[in-house]
Design a protein around this motif. Structure first.
Motif, short mmCIF file in Angstrom:
data_model
loop_
_atom_site.label_atom_id
_atom_site.label_comp_id
_atom_site.label_asym_id
_atom_site.label_seq_id
_atom_site.Cartn_x
_atom_site.Cartn_y
_atom_site.Cartn_z
N ILE A 1 1.91 -5.09 -14.14
CA ILE A 1 0.45 -5.19 -14.06
C ILE A 1 0.02 -6.00 -12.84
O ILE A 1 -0.89 -5.63 -12.10
N LEU A 2 0.71 -7.12 -12.62
CA LEU A 2 0.38 -7.96 -11.47
C LEU A 2 0.63 -7.21 -10.16
O LEU A 2 -0.17 -7.30 -9.22
N ASP A 3 1.72 -6.45 -10.10
CA ASP A 3 2.00 -5.65 -8.90
C ASP A 3 0.91 -4.61 -8.66
O ASP A 3 0.45 -4.42 -7.53
N ALA A 4 0.53 -3.93 -9.73
CA ALA A 4 -0.50 -2.89 -9.61
C ALA A 4 -1.80 -3.51 -9.11
O ALA A 4 -2.52 -2.93 -8.28
N TYR A 5 -2.08 -4.73 -9.59
CA TYR A 5 -3.31 -5.41 -9.14
C TYR A 5 -3.27 -5.75 -7.66
O TYR A 5 -4.29 -5.71 -6.97
N GLN A 6 -2.09 -6.12 -7.17
CA GLN A 6 -1.99 -6.42 -5.74
C GLN A 6 -2.29 -5.16 -4.92
O GLN A 6 -2.99 -5.22 -3.90
N TRP A 7 -1.78 -4.03 -5.39
CA TRP A 7 -2.09 -2.77 -4.70
C TRP A 7 -3.61 -2.55 -4.68
O TRP A 7 -4.20 -2.20 -3.66
N GLY B 1 -6.62 6.54 -4.54
CA GLY B 1 -5.84 5.93 -3.46
C GLY B 1 -4.42 6.45 -3.36
O GLY B 1 -3.64 5.97 -2.53
N GLY B 2 -4.06 7.41 -4.21
CA GLY B 2 -2.73 8.01 -4.09
C GLY B 2 -1.61 7.17 -4.70
O GLY B 2 -0.43 7.49 -4.54
N TYR B 3 -1.98 6.10 -5.43
CA TYR B 3 -0.94 5.29 -6.09
C TYR B 3 -0.32 6.10 -7.22
O TYR B 3 0.86 5.96 -7.52
N ALA B 4 -1.12 6.95 -7.85
CA ALA B 4 -0.62 7.75 -8.97
C ALA B 4 -1.06 9.20 -8.82
O ALA B 4 -2.11 9.49 -8.23
N THR B 5 -0.24 10.08 -9.33
CA THR B 5 -0.62 11.48 -9.46
C THR B 5 -0.19 11.93 -10.85
O THR B 5 0.67 11.30 -11.46
N LEU C 1 0.81 -1.22 0.00
CA LEU C 1 0.00 0.00 0.00
C LEU C 1 0.85 1.27 0.00
O LEU C 1 0.33 2.36 -0.24
N LYS C 2 2.13 1.11 0.29
CA LYS C 2 3.01 2.29 0.24
C LYS C 2 3.53 2.56 -1.17
O LYS C 2 4.11 3.61 -1.44
N LYS C 3 3.33 1.59 -2.05
CA LYS C 3 3.89 1.74 -3.41
C LYS C 3 3.28 2.93 -4.15
O LYS C 3 2.10 3.23 -3.99
N LYS C 4 4.10 3.55 -4.97
CA LYS C 4 3.62 4.63 -5.83
C LYS C 4 4.06 4.33 -7.25
O LYS C 4 5.09 3.68 -7.47
N PHE C 5 3.30 4.84 -8.17
CA PHE C 5 3.68 4.65 -9.57
C PHE C 5 4.88 5.54 -9.88
O PHE C 5 4.87 6.73 -9.59
N ARG C 6 5.90 4.93 -10.49
CA ARG C 6 7.13 5.68 -10.75
C ARG C 6 7.43 5.76 -12.25
O ARG C 6 8.58 5.86 -12.66
N GLY C 7 6.36 5.66 -13.07
CA GLY C 7 6.58 5.83 -14.51
C GLY C 7 7.14 4.60 -15.20
O GLY C 7 7.67 4.68 -16.30
N LYS D 1 -10.10 0.28 -16.39
CA LYS D 1 -11.43 0.38 -15.79
C LYS D 1 -11.34 0.84 -14.32
O LYS D 1 -12.32 1.33 -13.77
N HIS D 2 -10.18 0.64 -13.71
CA HIS D 2 -10.03 1.01 -12.29
C HIS D 2 -9.11 2.21 -12.12
O HIS D 2 -8.64 2.48 -11.02
N LEU D 3 -8.86 2.91 -13.23
CA LEU D 3 -7.84 3.95 -13.21
C LEU D 3 -8.09 5.00 -12.14
O LEU D 3 -7.16 5.43 -11.43
N SER D 4 -9.35 5.42 -12.00
CA SER D 4 -9.61 6.50 -11.04
C SER D 4 -9.27 6.05 -9.62
O SER D 4 -8.90 6.86 -8.78
N THR D 5 -9.38 4.75 -9.34
CA THR D 5 -9.05 4.25 -8.01
C THR D 5 -7.56 4.43 -7.71
O THR D 5 -7.17 4.70 -6.57
#
Lengths: 680, 680
Positions: free
Chosen positions: B500-506, B596-600, B485-491, B588-592
């Motif tokens: 993709i699998l990592d993002a799904y776990q988040w 949730g702060g995973y991406a800005t 849950l601490k992970k952030k998208f880093r480009g 389909k879940h992009l807004s989440t």
């Protein structure tokens, strides 16, 4: 949402047909052939009732056509087959004659519209002018420019020779052509004797002898067989074999061929000719929008009423709650209820504007902004028909699922009307009949491109510093796009209707700019215009057109919410429905608000989602009232699980027990009974 | 994607049935009664072929059942009616006897499974044990605890007295009950003579005399009439009027009533008894998943092949492009193609695990993690069946729309098989038949709640610091949720499968925490558990369950992509399909991810959307190959617009011309011919 006059008129139509035994059917789906026979007999009878001649004979075009549309909408709710058959066979034909024909075709036009005459010509000699509109070919639908049926002028005989070069050029999917029409409004490439092609033109073409219903020599015409829905319509194909029709068959208002074979036109390019030839088919799209919103009304009414009576689970062992009490169920249904209200109001008001525009266009008056008006109307039609038909598709499906297994029930109540229309749960046939609307009269995915093209032209004007050409004011706000695009979400109340409209303006501007950027980037990469356009559709132009349509729906609906005539209580409910539809639409585009920098952090997403749930909760006690307002009378809705009396289980019991043959042993029982081994 | 053995086996089945005239039908949809007759005759013949006895007689449960499932899947692709009829009438019945019955029921079980004996008992005397599964009542579906049919033990006669208190308690929607079954696997509330209710139990209940197919006295049984689809199945209702059945009818493995009327059970609460009674119905859900993925295969194969041949528009006046070349069209179809591959692999592998678990459970062995395994399997079934059936619904619909008007064609080719299954375009009936699957065997929206409940229990363990109970490792990663849950998208490269699998776990972790927080917040507000649960469904628990299922699909599919047996070229294609399905789900879940702060910022949204288009483009040249791999043989697919020969227009021409009665004048022509005025 419809005016009182319309409601009274439509009720009269429904009551009259309810009292006519011809419109009562048995308890089984008929064979496809029998469905066609009944649709034709019902159409003849429907015309004999002369509903649309009452008081409209002397009205102007707009009033007359609007009445016609109200009537045919009422018919569509009851039985879509009849209304489609009528639209193709009479009203589209008449419209096309008016906009494309000249004095020599006027008797036919008047025959189609003036009540008494219609009665004589259309009914007593119905088949003499019963028509179809023949445009689509086997190999081409959306790409109308590529139609390959030819009509070559022969100056020796003063005839056009119509010909189908091969099977791919056969006209197909033409409603009324398969078995019943006597004329086709045929679109073919006009050639002069010198071999020059002048583009697609309309011809009034005889197909069958009205006295025998046999096709004339020189054509191969047939029925396409069974379809997923709308089986009362005889969709057909036709192959012309050097088939000769008189020179006067050409609808020659805009272009003509002289007796000795010279082509004359008011256009400079064949593209303009094509646009003019097809523009009058827009009426069909406007009609489809109306039918779509009515189908939504029926579906929502059934599902909300069912949910109010159906109980399942509860807080304690002894109590069960109606499923309408569950937040999940509200969230499944109420946004569709809100969408139905928004789209119904939008389409009703837009239809008036559309007819006004056509009337002005046909009048020949020179009005300054006519071309701009026609273009904007076209952009609206091209995005609204897709928005409405896709929303309708999803509404019917969600309503069917929300009724659980009972929503899958077909079956018939012998006491009820029109088995082809909305039987039993009503939802399966509703879906199958309306399913065609997402691809006919302009495939939705192709149609929306016309809207985005228009929007991009307006954007170019904004970039140029010139004024946008938007006589109907749907994109005036683009002039402020620079300011709009600077807006950021500041934690406002998202359920506020003005906030929603503001957010939508940002969305339209952002998507328009994005689409424009993508096109520019493609062109810089050296892509040709065709490729660049194609690669700007997904996530951009296509979304843009739908967002534009949603914005229009929200704007028109909000205008009606603020109409002074509205009773305060009604206004309060409509305002909530507006919020809910708006928030539900915003939710679907939420990631774009983040992508475009309109929002950061969780607040917008949190508030939009909470707002939806809040509106659902606030609408709960109004839902059945709204459903009742949307629903046609029981005999038209014709759904055993959606009746207004709320006696779900009594009605189901009657259906189960009186369903013909329900409790009989199958006649084929002995075929599956045990047999001695030797018999195998 | 299926093993070679399965492919060979299924091809053999299809070839055999193709050669049997009984499975050839005419060129029209039959009447509902005739559809039922044909389904029954075809079922009998299907059993006579003894496909599933070949080599499986001595196999273990898992192998035997798997073969059975492969067979019935093959049948479902050809004709869903027969496979459903068989599943309800034979295999579910046999399964239930195995898991709920005892020695005294074993002869029936063996009869159902052992080939020769089946052949004698099931076919020659077919109706003696042809069954239905009677659980649903008019008033209750999802809420099984509230079923109101009673079975009261009479110690004087050693019988159960089965009774339906009122119409709402009538069993209904029961497939095979309407006209054909001789037995019902009946679920009723067991009462002892002292008036105590012991909960829902299964009873093997005689319904009809197999020699006459007439119902026994004491019951009112009937057919429910026409449905939206699946009309070969005779869904029925039944009302029991103090109907007596022997004490031995009770399936008494887990609970029993002694001869003198004492109730004995291995459970401490009626809830446990209920869970045990219904658990074995999971097999039906697993079967539905398989059928759903196959329906997707058919739909995708039709639409991709059509798109490869159909041309429309082009870069210049003289050239037209196949619609498959358009980015828009690729984006409409390829994600569904990717979803089909992912789900087909996932369901196939999961089915093996499921059968293994059932086998262990039935064996009675005491295995340490059996309860945890059963729970995890149940959580997977309860979310996968909804994911697959909803994806299937959307796949069929998009494929139908992507084929334009021709996708709306029904009609039949007399040379082809099974009109009830996949006629002409094939897409309309495919949709209507599979539509039932989203609400039957557990309404999707209710079923997913079982998954979220299980996930919430695992979350509670994480919060407790205890280990998650996930023997199938679907949520082991929850142990690392704090880090995840601490992970952030880093480009990163979003098309990377591991990303993709990592993002799904988040996503799973975030939605699980959100759902948990909402529940806690509700309880702090004083809401009871029932209300709190209901108000945590929308945007939270419901989404969570589907995301969990998507994550499983992606994980299982990725495992297969990395299987060592795979050819390098196949692996490359599967890897792209995995990326595409993953990105399409993420979109389909992009807004989440923003909420949730995973991406800005715009990067994640930009990259996901570009990634989808990139994968579509890369898959273009493989698409027809993938479609061919997914498609059953032409005679099974039975779609005039999706044949493997690519001769779209030749096939359409044959269909148009040979469609029976296509070019005949309607027999009813004189009814609509002109009449003299006096005759009106």
């Amino acid at each position: 949402m419809a005016s009182d006059g319309v409601v009274v008129f439509q009720l009269k139509v429904w009551k009259t047909l309810e009292a006519d035994v011809l419109f009562h059917n048995g308890d089984k789906t008929h064979s496809v052939d029998e469905q066609k026979r009944l649709a034709m007999l019902q159409l003849v009878k429907y015309l004999q009732y002369k509903f649309y001649t009452d008081g409209v004979a002397n009205n102007n075009y707009k009033k007359k056509t609007r009445t016609m549309m109200d009537l045919n909408e009422a018919m569509a709710v009851l039985n879509l087959n009849i209304s489609v058959k009528f639209a193709l066979g009479v009203s589209l034909f008449a419209n096309a004659i008016l906009s494309l024909g000249t004095e020599r075709h006027l008797p036919l036009y008047e025959a189609a519209w003036r009540g008494e005459y219609v009665w004589i010509v259309t009914v007593v000699c119905l088949l003499q002018i019963f028509s179809c509109v023949a445009l689509t070919e086997v190999g081409h639908g959306s790409n109308t420019k590529k139609m390959r049926t030819t009509a070559t002028y022969d100056p020796c005989t003063h005839e056009f020779v119509v010909h189908t070069p091969d099977f791919q050029a056969a006209k197909c999917w033409i409603g009324n052509l398969g078995k019943t029409c006597t004329y086709a409004l045929l679109f073919a490439q006009l050639y002069t004797a010198d071999g020059t092609c002048h583009g697609l033109h309309g011809f009034v073409t005889p197909i069958r002898d009205p006295k025998t219903l046999l096709p004339f020599p020189g054509i191969i015409v047939g029925d396409m067989g069974e379809k997923t829905g709308l089986n009362g319509i005889d969709n057909g194909f036709i192959i012309f074999q050097q088939y000769r029709i008189p020179r006067e068959s050409l609808l020659n208002r805009l272009s003509d061929v002289t007796l000795d074979g010279e082509y004359e036109t008011m256009f400079t390019t064949p593209e303009q000719q094509l646009g003019a030839a097809l523009e009058n088919l827009s009426a069909a799209r406007v009609g489809i929008m109306g039918e779509g919103t009515n189908a939504c009304c029926s579906a929502v009414a059934i599902a909300v009423r069912y949910a109010a009576v159906r109980k399942q689970f509860g807080p304690s062992a002894d109590s069960e709650l109606p499923i309408l009490e569950y937040q999940l169920h509200q969230w499944r249904l109420f946004p569709y209820m809100a969408a139905t209200c928004a789209l119904k109001v939008f389409v009703a008001d837009f239809t008036d504007q559309y007819l006004e525009c056509v009337e002005r266009s046909n009048s020949g008056e020179s009005i300054e902004d006519l071309p701009a008006s026609v273009s904007e109307i076209h952009a609206m039609v091209s995005s609204t028909k897709p928005l409405v038909t896709w929303t309708c598709r999803d509404t019917i499906q969600e309503c069917r699922e929300a009724c659980g297994g009972h929503g899958f029930l077909k079956g018939f109540l012998a006491l009820y009307l029109f088995d082809i229309c909305v039987p039993s749960s009503g939802l399966g046939d509703l879906r199958n009949n309306f399913d065609a609307s997402v691809t006919y009269e302009g495939d939705n995915n192709v149609l929306v491109q016309q809207t985005s093209n228009w929007l991009l032209r307006q954007w170019a004007r904004v970039l140029d510093g010139s004024e946008v050409a938007s006589p109907y004011h749907t994109v005036n706000f683009l002039a402020d796009s620079a300011d709009i695009l600077k807006k950021k979400f500041r934690g406002q109340d998202v359920t506020n209707n003005e906030f929603i409209l503001d957010a939508y303006q940002w969305l339209v501007c952002w998507l328009l700019r994005e689409t424009h950027h993508r096109l520019m980037a493609s062109q810089e990469l050296g892509e040709d215009r065709f490729t660049a356009r194609n690669n700007a559709q997904v996530f951009r132009a296509r979304t843009l057109s739908l967002v534009y349509a949603e914005n229009n729906a929200l704007t028109y609906f909000w205008r009606r919410c603020n109409s002074r005539e509205l009773d305060g209580r009604v206004k309060a409910v409509l305002t909530k429905l507006h919020s809910l539809y708006g928030l539900w639409c915003l939710d679907k585009h939420l990631s774009t608000f983040y992508q475009g920098g309109y929002a950061t952090g969780s607040t917008l997403a949190d508030l939009v989602k909470e707002g939806i749930l809040q509106m659902c909760s606030q609408l709960k006690s109004e839902a059945v009232g709204v459903a009742d307002a949307l629903a046609p009378p029981d005999f038209v809705l014709n759904s055993v699980i959606g009746k207004s009396d709320g006696k779900l289980y009594d009605n189901l019991q009657a259906q189960f027990f009186h369903n013909s043959g329900a409790m009989e042993r199958p006649t084929w029982w002995s075929e599956i009974a045990p047999k001695p081994l030797s018999k195998l």
